[in-house]
Scaffold this motif. Structure first.
Motif, PDB file in Angstrom:
ATOM      1  N   CYS A   1     -37.504 -42.448  54.464  1.00 53.01           N
ATOM      2  CA  CYS A   1     -38.606 -43.332  54.870  1.00 53.01           C
ATOM      3  C   CYS A   1     -39.926 -42.879  54.254  1.00 53.01           C
ATOM      4  CB  CYS A   1     -38.732 -43.362  56.391  1.00 53.01           C
ATOM      5  SG  CYS A   1     -37.478 -44.325  57.232  1.00 53.01           S
ATOM      6  N   GLU A   2     -40.145 -41.590  54.258  1.00 56.54           N
ATOM      7  CA  GLU A   2     -41.419 -41.097  53.747  1.00 56.54           C
ATOM      8  C   GLU A   2     -41.511 -41.133  52.227  1.00 56.54           C
ATOM      9  OE1 GLU A   2     -44.136 -41.049  55.156  1.00 56.54           O
ATOM     10  OE2 GLU A   2     -43.252 -41.357  57.100  1.00 56.54           O
ATOM     11  N   MET A   3     -40.400 -41.077  51.543  1.00 53.99           N
ATOM     12  CA  MET A   3     -40.444 -41.251  50.085  1.00 53.99           C
ATOM     13  C   MET A   3     -40.923 -42.664  49.758  1.00 53.99           C
ATOM     14  SD  MET A   3     -37.072 -39.161  48.818  1.00 53.99           S
ATOM     15  CE  MET A   3     -37.343 -39.465  47.082  1.00 53.99           C
ATOM     16  N   VAL A   4     -40.405 -43.639  50.486  1.00 56.32           N
ATOM     17  CA  VAL A   4     -40.857 -45.024  50.296  1.00 56.32           C
ATOM     18  C   VAL A   4     -42.317 -45.157  50.722  1.00 56.32           C
ATOM     19  CG1 VAL A   4     -40.532 -47.408  51.055  1.00 56.32           C
ATOM     20  CG2 VAL A   4     -38.547 -46.001  50.521  1.00 56.32           C
ATOM     21  N   GLY A   5     -42.655 -44.596  51.881  1.00 60.20           N
ATOM     22  CA  GLY A   5     -44.022 -44.664  52.375  1.00 60.20           C
ATOM     23  C   GLY A   5     -45.023 -44.031  51.429  1.00 60.20           C
ATOM     24  N   SER A   6     -44.670 -42.916  50.826  1.00 60.44           N
ATOM     25  CA  SER A   6     -45.569 -42.251  49.882  1.00 60.44           C
ATOM     26  C   SER A   6     -45.737 -43.075  48.611  1.00 60.44           C
ATOM     27  CB  SER A   6     -45.037 -40.859  49.537  1.00 60.44           C
ATOM     28  OG  SER A   6     -45.087 -40.038  50.674  1.00 60.44           O
ATOM     29  N   ALA A   7     -44.667 -43.716  48.178  1.00 61.35           N
ATOM     30  CA  ALA A   7     -44.760 -44.572  46.985  1.00 61.35           C
ATOM     31  C   ALA A   7     -45.692 -45.748  47.260  1.00 61.35           C
ATOM     32  CB  ALA A   7     -43.372 -45.055  46.573  1.00 61.35           C
ATOM     33  N   VAL A   8     -45.568 -46.347  48.432  1.00 62.15           N
ATOM     34  CA  VAL A   8     -46.449 -47.461  48.791  1.00 62.15           C
ATOM     35  C   VAL A   8     -47.881 -46.961  48.934  1.00 62.15           C
ATOM     36  CG1 VAL A   8     -46.988 -49.133  50.617  1.00 62.15           C
ATOM     37  CG2 VAL A   8     -44.624 -48.828  49.866  1.00 62.15           C
ATOM     38  N   ASN A   9     -48.052 -45.776  49.495  1.00 63.28           N
ATOM     39  CA  ASN A   9     -49.385 -45.198  49.669  1.00 63.28           C
ATOM     40  C   ASN A   9     -50.092 -45.019  48.333  1.00 63.28           C
ATOM     41  OD1 ASN A   9     -51.611 -43.466  50.269  1.00 63.28           O
ATOM     42  ND2 ASN A   9     -50.575 -42.918  52.160  1.00 63.28           N
ATOM     43  N   GLN A  10     -49.340 -44.682  47.300  1.00 65.89           N
ATOM     44  CA  GLN A  10     -49.932 -44.474  45.968  1.00 65.89           C
ATOM     45  C   GLN A  10     -50.551 -45.754  45.409  1.00 65.89           C
ATOM     46  OE1 GLN A  10     -50.521 -41.743  44.353  1.00 65.89           O
ATOM     47  NE2 GLN A  10     -49.371 -40.365  45.640  1.00 65.89           N
ATOM     48  N   LEU A  11     -50.113 -46.915  45.909  1.00 64.62           N
ATOM     49  CA  LEU A  11     -50.685 -48.181  45.453  1.00 64.62           C
ATOM     50  C   LEU A  11     -52.125 -48.344  45.921  1.00 64.62           C
ATOM     51  CD1 LEU A  11     -47.638 -50.538  46.141  1.00 64.62           C
ATOM     52  CD2 LEU A  11     -48.321 -49.519  43.945  1.00 64.62           C
ATOM     53  N   GLY A  12     -52.463 -47.705  47.053  1.00 62.66           N
ATOM     54  CA  GLY A  12     -53.833 -47.732  47.561  1.00 62.66           C
ATOM     55  C   GLY A  12     -54.229 -49.038  48.231  1.00 62.66           C
ATOM     56  N   ILE A  13     -53.263 -49.795  48.715  1.00 62.53           N
ATOM     57  CA  ILE A  13     -53.548 -51.051  49.406  1.00 62.53           C
ATOM     58  C   ILE A  13     -53.431 -50.784  50.908  1.00 62.53           C
ATOM     59  CG2 ILE A  13     -52.872 -53.457  49.684  1.00 62.53           C
ATOM     60  CD1 ILE A  13     -51.493 -53.207  46.898  1.00 62.53           C
ATOM     61  N   ASN A  14     -54.569 -50.771  51.591  1.00 63.87           N
ATOM     62  CA  ASN A  14     -54.606 -50.351  52.992  1.00 63.87           C
ATOM     63  C   ASN A  14     -53.719 -51.201  53.901  1.00 63.87           C
ATOM     64  OD1 ASN A  14     -56.309 -48.227  52.478  1.00 63.87           O
ATOM     65  ND2 ASN A  14     -58.158 -49.429  52.800  1.00 63.87           N
ATOM     66  N   TRP A  15     -53.778 -52.511  53.770  1.00 69.26           N
ATOM     67  CA  TRP A  15     -52.983 -53.362  54.666  1.00 69.26           C
ATOM     68  C   TRP A  15     -51.489 -53.157  54.433  1.00 69.26           C
ATOM     69  CZ3 TRP A  15     -49.641 -56.892  52.598  1.00 69.26           C
ATOM     70  CH2 TRP A  15     -49.869 -57.299  51.283  1.00 69.26           C
ATOM     71  N   LEU A  16     -51.104 -52.901  53.176  1.00 73.87           N
ATOM     72  CA  LEU A  16     -49.698 -52.651  52.877  1.00 73.87           C
ATOM     73  C   LEU A  16     -49.258 -51.293  53.436  1.00 73.87           C
ATOM     74  CD1 LEU A  16     -47.185 -53.778  51.528  1.00 73.87           C
ATOM     75  CD2 LEU A  16     -47.954 -52.753  49.382  1.00 73.87           C
ATOM     76  N   ASN A  17     -50.150 -50.311  53.393  1.00 72.31           N
ATOM     77  CA  ASN A  17     -49.862 -49.005  54.001  1.00 72.31           C
ATOM     78  C   ASN A  17     -49.629 -49.154  55.500  1.00 72.31           C
ATOM     79  OD1 ASN A  17     -50.127 -47.641  51.599  1.00 72.31           O
ATOM     80  ND2 ASN A  17     -52.224 -47.005  51.984  1.00 72.31           N
ATOM     81  N   PHE A  18     -50.446 -49.968  56.157  1.00 72.95           N
ATOM     82  CA  PHE A  18     -50.315 -50.161  57.605  1.00 72.95           C
ATOM     83  C   PHE A  18     -48.997 -50.854  57.945  1.00 72.95           C
ATOM     84  CE2 PHE A  18     -51.237 -52.522  61.571  1.00 72.95           C
ATOM     85  CZ  PHE A  18     -51.461 -51.430  62.390  1.00 72.95           C
ATOM     86  N   ILE A  19     -48.657 -51.886  57.198  1.00 75.41           N
ATOM     87  CA  ILE A  19     -47.388 -52.589  57.428  1.00 75.41           C
ATOM     88  C   ILE A  19     -46.207 -51.653  57.176  1.00 75.41           C
ATOM     89  CG2 ILE A  19     -45.892 -54.436  56.550  1.00 75.41           C
ATOM     90  CD1 ILE A  19     -48.475 -56.103  56.195  1.00 75.41           C
TER      91      ILE A  19
END
Length: 138
Positions: A43-61
């Motif tokens: 889960c966190e590998m996916v979450g970290s990849a999404v976090n690298q995009l820097g899109i706050n609303w996507l990070n929250f979702i």
């Protein structure tokens, strides 16, 4: 790549905090410890990849999805699971603004490098969140 690794470690630590919270709040996990740790890291590998995009609303979702997936391995009624996720998001909502304030203070007064300051504050927020969860669990 190094920054992804640092963010991944911070996120894994964050999910371990969530796991501690769930172990106290709900208690009965229906999966093995090995599977639980595997799920946590995946889960966190996916979450970290999404976090690298820097899109706050996507990070929250993504956070809500990860917390919802992770809680599925616990035995509890749906209402208890929803309450647990919402309580933890509430703890996150308390810690994040405090982290932002610390970030602004440190950035303006002490450290000029934005990335160094960001990761320093991210670690500070994780420690603060750990303390909040421990107080909540007691």
């Amino acid at each position: 790549m190094v920054l992804y690794g640092v963010r991944l470690l911070i996120n894994i630590f964050d999910l371990f905090i969530y796991r501690r919270f769930l172990d106290v709040f709900i208690g009965k996990r229906k999966t093995s410890v090995e599977f639980s740790i595997f799920l946590l890291i995946a889960c966190e590998m996916v979450g970290s990849a999404v976090n690298q995009l820097g899109i706050n609303w996507l990070n929250f979702i993504t956070l809500i999805i990860i917390l919802s997936i992770y809680i599925c391995q616990y035995r509890a009624k749906a209402v208890s699971k929803i309450v647990a996720v919402l309580l933890y998001i509430g703890l996150v909502a308390i810690a994040e603004p405090i982290g932002y304030i610390v970030y602004q203070i440190v950035m303006k007064n002490y450290i000029g490098q934005e990335e160094v300051t960001y990761y320093f504050v991210a670690i500070f927020v994780e420690i603060f969140r750990t303390l909040m969860v421990e107080m909540f669990c007691r």
